[in-house]
Design an enzyme around this catalytic site. Sequence first.
Site, PDB file in Angstrom:
ATOM      1  N   HIS A 121       0.766  -1.108   0.183  1.00  0.00           N
ATOM      2  CA  HIS A 121      -0.045   0.136  -0.227  1.00  0.00           C
ATOM      3  C   HIS A 121       0.826   1.456   0.020  1.00  0.00           C
ATOM      4  O   HIS A 121       2.027   1.181   0.492  1.00  0.00           O
ATOM      5  CB  HIS A 121      -0.737  -0.172   1.288  1.00  0.00           C
ATOM      6  CG  HIS A 121      -2.044   1.006   1.256  1.00  0.00           C
ATOM      7  ND1 HIS A 121      -1.633   2.177   1.644  1.00  0.00           N
ATOM      8  CD2 HIS A 121      -3.178   0.799   1.325  1.00  0.00           C
ATOM      9  CE1 HIS A 121      -2.719   2.920   1.877  1.00  0.00           C
ATOM     10  NE2 HIS A 121      -3.747   2.137   1.491  1.00  0.00           N
ATOM     11  N   ASP A 198       3.576  -4.800   7.863  1.00  0.00           N
ATOM     12  CA  ASP A 198       2.111  -3.908   7.832  1.00  0.00           C
ATOM     13  C   ASP A 198       1.038  -5.040   7.791  1.00  0.00           C
ATOM     14  O   ASP A 198       0.598  -5.716   6.939  1.00  0.00           O
ATOM     15  CB  ASP A 198       1.992  -3.256   6.185  1.00  0.00           C
ATOM     16  CG  ASP A 198       0.748  -2.555   6.141  1.00  0.00           C
ATOM     17  OD1 ASP A 198      -0.317  -2.873   7.047  1.00  0.00           O
ATOM     18  OD2 ASP A 198       0.617  -1.747   5.339  1.00  0.00           O
ATOM     19  N   GLN A 201      -4.327  -5.418   6.481  1.00  0.00           N
ATOM     20  CA  GLN A 201      -5.345  -6.296   5.844  1.00  0.00           C
ATOM     21  C   GLN A 201      -5.374  -7.735   6.398  1.00  0.00           C
ATOM     22  O   GLN A 201      -6.096  -8.518   5.913  1.00  0.00           O
ATOM     23  CB  GLN A 201      -4.800  -6.208   4.201  1.00  0.00           C
ATOM     24  CG  GLN A 201      -4.857  -5.158   3.540  1.00  0.00           C
ATOM     25  CD  GLN A 201      -6.741  -4.847   3.494  1.00  0.00           C
ATOM     26  OE1 GLN A 201      -7.633  -5.631   3.536  1.00  0.00           O
ATOM     27  NE2 GLN A 201      -6.898  -3.451   3.392  1.00  0.00           N
ATOM     28  N   LYS A 224     -10.223  -1.753  10.256  1.00  0.00           N
ATOM     29  CA  LYS A 224     -10.043  -3.057   9.499  1.00  0.00           C
ATOM     30  C   LYS A 224     -10.732  -4.171  10.045  1.00  0.00           C
ATOM     31  O   LYS A 224     -10.847  -5.177   9.610  1.00  0.00           O
ATOM     32  CB  LYS A 224      -8.972  -3.200   8.774  1.00  0.00           C
ATOM     33  CG  LYS A 224      -8.104  -2.067   8.284  1.00  0.00           C
ATOM     34  CD  LYS A 224      -8.430  -1.914   6.807  1.00  0.00           C
ATOM     35  CE  LYS A 224      -7.437  -0.993   6.263  1.00  0.00           C
ATOM     36  NZ  LYS A 224      -7.975  -0.326   4.998  1.00  0.00           N
ATOM     37  N   CYS A 361      -4.521   2.407  -3.643  1.00  0.00           N
ATOM     38  CA  CYS A 361      -3.264   3.160  -3.132  1.00  0.00           C
ATOM     39  C   CYS A 361      -2.357   1.931  -3.268  1.00  0.00           C
ATOM     40  O   CYS A 361      -1.510   1.734  -2.442  1.00  0.00           O
ATOM     41  CB  CYS A 361      -3.348   3.283  -1.645  1.00  0.00           C
ATOM     42  SG  CYS A 361      -4.756   4.387  -1.462  1.00  0.00           S
TER      43      CYS A 361
HETATM   44  C1  LIG Z   1      -2.132  -2.907   3.697  1.00  0.00           C
HETATM   45  C2  LIG Z   1      -2.572  -1.681   4.066  1.00  0.00           C
HETATM   46  N1  LIG Z   1      -1.602  -0.846   4.673  1.00  0.00           N
HETATM   47  C3  LIG Z   1      -1.844   0.535   5.051  1.00  0.00           C
HETATM   48  C4  LIG Z   1      -3.116   0.828   5.008  1.00  0.00           C
HETATM   49  C5  LIG Z   1      -3.321   2.349   5.551  1.00  0.00           C
HETATM   50  O1  LIG Z   1      -4.253   2.207   6.634  1.00  0.00           O
HETATM   51  P1  LIG Z   1      -4.911   3.427   7.387  1.00  0.00           P
HETATM   52  O2  LIG Z   1      -5.602   4.203   6.228  1.00  0.00           O
HETATM   53  O3  LIG Z   1      -6.146   2.796   8.516  1.00  0.00           O
HETATM   54  O4  LIG Z   1      -3.731   4.238   8.025  1.00  0.00           O
HETATM   55  C6  LIG Z   1      -4.062   0.366   4.344  1.00  0.00           C
HETATM   56  C7  LIG Z   1      -5.467   0.639   4.305  1.00  0.00           C
HETATM   57  O5  LIG Z   1      -6.320   0.533   3.254  1.00  0.00           O
HETATM   58  C8  LIG Z   1      -3.695  -1.315   3.689  1.00  0.00           C
HETATM   59  O6  LIG Z   1      -4.876  -1.737   3.282  1.00  0.00           O
END
Ligand SMILES: Cc1ncc(COP(=O)(O)O)c(C=O)c1O
Length: 403
Positions: A121, A198, A201, A224, A361
């Site tokens: 992301h 990270d 997901q 999430k 993203c």
């Molecule tokens: C894999 C991953 N990393 C980071 C994020 C960013 O999360 P947040 O917008 O809650 O900070 C997302 C959000 O969709 C994501 O799917």
Amino acid sequence: MFIVDKIRADFPILNREVHGKKLVYFDNGATSQTPQIVIDAIVDYYSNYNANIHRGVHTLSQEATDKYEEARLKVQQHFNAKHSYEIILTAGTTHSINVVASGFSAILKAGDEVIVSSLEHHSNIVPWQMLCEKTGAILKVIPMNQDGSLRMDIYHELLNANTKLVFCNHVSNALGIINPIKEIIHAAHKFGAYVLIDGAQAVPHIKPDVQALDADFYVASAHKMCGPTGVGVLYGKEELLKLLPPYQGGGEMIETVTFEKTTYAGLPHKFEAGTPNICGGIAFGAAIDYLNSIGFENIAKQENELLAYGTQELEKIEGLKIYGTSDKVAVISFNLEGIHPYDVGAILDKLGVAVRTGHHCAQPIMNFYGIPGTVRASFAFYNTKQEIDVLVASVKRAKMMLS
Ligand SMILES: Cc1ncc(COP(=O)(O)O)c(C=O)c1O
């Protein structure tokens, strides 16, 4: 016993209609829905004990502090961190990653190497690019295969004595692919590099064990996993959190302040400047309790059935291509030949079906496939096969209208 209709009754929003149709919510990857018990925790906080924490002697402040710290313990147990002070409550995954990236900008030197996966992301790419710009460190990328898996052979070749950090998601948001993070962490550690996972997901589907994984940092967002927006977690090993300088200065994160010198508070407060999202933190704890009451085995069973059924039925549609076929969670990212994903998403919305369209993203993945984006249907344990039938019928209708 897992009875989906009983579980659906926990989520008031699932009774909603959109454009006169019953809502089919398949955008769980972007944010999950909120069960009544979490909504109740939010209402209870503002109705009964709304107060600032850690600094009041009065009853409300103490009650709020106790509940907030209780929530931290729930997060600690859920992620199996060794100590509660290794759990930093942040505003979410993006915030957590920026805390770590900013901290390492004081540690990395020109010529150091950092490795990122091509499945990330943007929030697990951009902060590291900014870090490299500041420090002169070099960003290297693990490429991907057509099936959405990572080129692990190349990852092992990229690692060397100059590698200081590796960043990878546990599960890809655009494709749902589950990455071999245990292998990634183990291999990095052989070269003395630290790894940030990270988990944004992964956490709706998998209960991560940060000690078993030996992750140096693991980050996630509450929204999430049936919790509220604006709150999340940064897990870090004690010695690493001690090594990193604070991200922000302000109240709560200090031990003593004089105009000559300020000393910082210990963990976790060093990284929690200012008034936190108190209600959000408490509701995060309630969401963790809720998910554990359903059980992650039940969640996986239900979602895997939905994934198998959805894949089977969508694949029957001529001209429909699914991206990411390697080992994955309940996410189907697809396109209809010759049709822009945005157009498909707009028609699905009119039919009551909420999906995500676009690059999610994760532009490097879209560039790899040479597409502008995909339609992403991401399932949760409260979804049903009947809803997948609605999705499939709606995709067929969209295809007919747009061809
Ligand atoms: C894999 C991953 N990393 C980071 C994020 C960013 O999360 P947040 O917008 O809650 O900070 C997302 C959000 O969709 C994501 O799917």
